[in-house]
Design an enzyme around this catalytic site. Sequence first.
Site, PDB file in Angstrom:
ATOM      1  N   ASP A  88       0.849  -1.194   0.000  1.00 11.70           N
ATOM      2  CA  ASP A  88       0.000   0.000   0.000  1.00 11.70           C
ATOM      3  C   ASP A  88       0.881   1.238   0.000  1.00 11.70           C
ATOM      4  O   ASP A  88       1.699   1.440   0.893  1.00 11.70           O
ATOM      5  CB  ASP A  88      -0.903   0.008   1.234  1.00 11.70           C
ATOM      6  CG  ASP A  88      -1.810   1.229   1.283  1.00 11.70           C
ATOM      7  OD1 ASP A  88      -2.975   1.114   0.865  1.00 11.70           O
ATOM      8  OD2 ASP A  88      -1.347   2.298   1.736  1.00 11.70           O
ATOM      9  N   LYS A 133      -3.028   5.884  -4.221  1.00 11.99           N
ATOM     10  CA  LYS A 133      -4.117   6.815  -3.907  1.00 11.99           C
ATOM     11  C   LYS A 133      -3.962   8.119  -4.674  1.00 11.99           C
ATOM     12  O   LYS A 133      -2.845   8.532  -4.983  1.00 11.99           O
ATOM     13  CB  LYS A 133      -4.132   7.096  -2.394  1.00 11.99           C
ATOM     14  CG  LYS A 133      -4.117   5.826  -1.548  1.00 11.99           C
ATOM     15  CD  LYS A 133      -3.969   6.134  -0.065  1.00 11.99           C
ATOM     16  CE  LYS A 133      -3.748   4.856   0.721  1.00 11.99           C
ATOM     17  NZ  LYS A 133      -2.351   4.364   0.624  1.00 11.99           N
ATOM     18  N   TYR A 193       2.702  10.127  -0.131  1.00 12.89           N
ATOM     19  CA  TYR A 193       3.837   9.668   0.668  1.00 12.89           C
ATOM     20  C   TYR A 193       5.171  10.073   0.049  1.00 12.89           C
ATOM     21  O   TYR A 193       6.207   9.998   0.712  1.00 12.89           O
ATOM     22  CB  TYR A 193       3.819   8.141   0.829  1.00 12.89           C
ATOM     23  CG  TYR A 193       2.566   7.571   1.438  1.00 12.89           C
ATOM     24  CD1 TYR A 193       1.651   8.369   2.127  1.00 12.89           C
ATOM     25  CD2 TYR A 193       2.281   6.214   1.318  1.00 12.89           C
ATOM     26  CE1 TYR A 193       0.500   7.839   2.660  1.00 12.89           C
ATOM     27  CE2 TYR A 193       1.138   5.672   1.873  1.00 12.89           C
ATOM     28  CZ  TYR A 193       0.240   6.494   2.532  1.00 12.89           C
ATOM     29  OH  TYR A 193      -0.906   5.951   3.070  1.00 12.89           O
ATOM     30  N   HIS A 231      -7.588   9.607  -1.624  1.00 11.94           N
ATOM     31  CA  HIS A 231      -6.855   9.618  -0.359  1.00 11.94           C
ATOM     32  C   HIS A 231      -7.642  10.323   0.754  1.00 11.94           C
ATOM     33  O   HIS A 231      -7.730   9.819   1.870  1.00 11.94           O
ATOM     34  CB  HIS A 231      -5.486  10.286  -0.538  1.00 11.94           C
ATOM     35  CG  HIS A 231      -4.488   9.852   0.477  1.00 11.94           C
ATOM     36  ND1 HIS A 231      -3.139   9.824   0.231  1.00 11.94           N
ATOM     37  CD2 HIS A 231      -4.628   9.399   1.747  1.00 11.94           C
ATOM     38  CE1 HIS A 231      -2.491   9.375   1.296  1.00 11.94           C
ATOM     39  NE2 HIS A 231      -3.380   9.124   2.231  1.00 11.94           N
TER      40      HIS A 231
END
Length: 299
Positions: free
Chosen positions: A47, A81, A52, A114
């Site tokens: 994931d 996401k 990120y 997200h």
Amino acid sequence: MDGLHTTTKLNNGVEMPRLGLGVWKTDNTTAKQSVIDALKHGYRMIDVAKQYGNEAGTGEGIKEGLDAIGLNRKDLFVTTKIFNGDQGYDSTLHAFEGQLKRLQLSYVDLLLIHWPVDGKYIDTWRAMEKLYHDGKVRAIGVSNFNNERMDNLLAHANVTPAINQMEFNPLGQDADIVKHDGHLGVQVEAWSPLGGGASLSNPTINKLAEKYGKSAAQIILRWDWQRGIVTIPKSTHEKRIVENSDIFDFELSDEDVETINKLDEDKRTLTYDMFAWHNPKGAPDDVDKWDDSPANYKD
């Protein structure tokens, strides 16, 4: 038999592993190695997210990790996401192509919104439905949606979300969301399943760890498993990655599951109102301050 290859069937028929590796708050180099380690030790779900800032490292880890163990892309379930700053119809479609390139993939298994950026998440979902129908993603879902936003999305959607990924741990369980999503046929997935220091140091959790001869983290992850929650614990240490998956040789009693259920204090690490995109008085996403912030990507 329980194990890392155990799957759950999503509402569109796609099989999704029930336990995987999350790579939140890791740089590209660390994410790459964590993915390689996880695949080597039997993990089959990764994931990641554009937010990120480590999709490139994750993609390298996927490629090298699969090569090292002799498996193919189809043997792995990959989630990413849509970044808050990319939401909207055309911008989502454009940004997703950049995400695929960074991940070195031709498709992802699961694509999530997200956060539900108000005023944009309906158009974002329309774009994701197109990606789904075009075969660029095998399933689509959401993350951090409360019941109100979930219902609003469904009022405009042609495809029901397969997943709602939310903060879920012993001290923050959002029972109303879990119940509502269950009625809709939406699988709940936990981010921050270990709840940081507060959950791991909780006296009740540690008493159960002593009782079962397991770590506090293993008790929590087993509780998630028995609750039917898909879980993606994050770790950057190979030993801990292995330990997090060592939850299949014991079972919590029904009474002990209920004991953990009663620990809920409705605690949250992140909420909608913390972000400037939702609340003008809120703070910007921390990720926007990073040197490799997704806001700086040239998709």
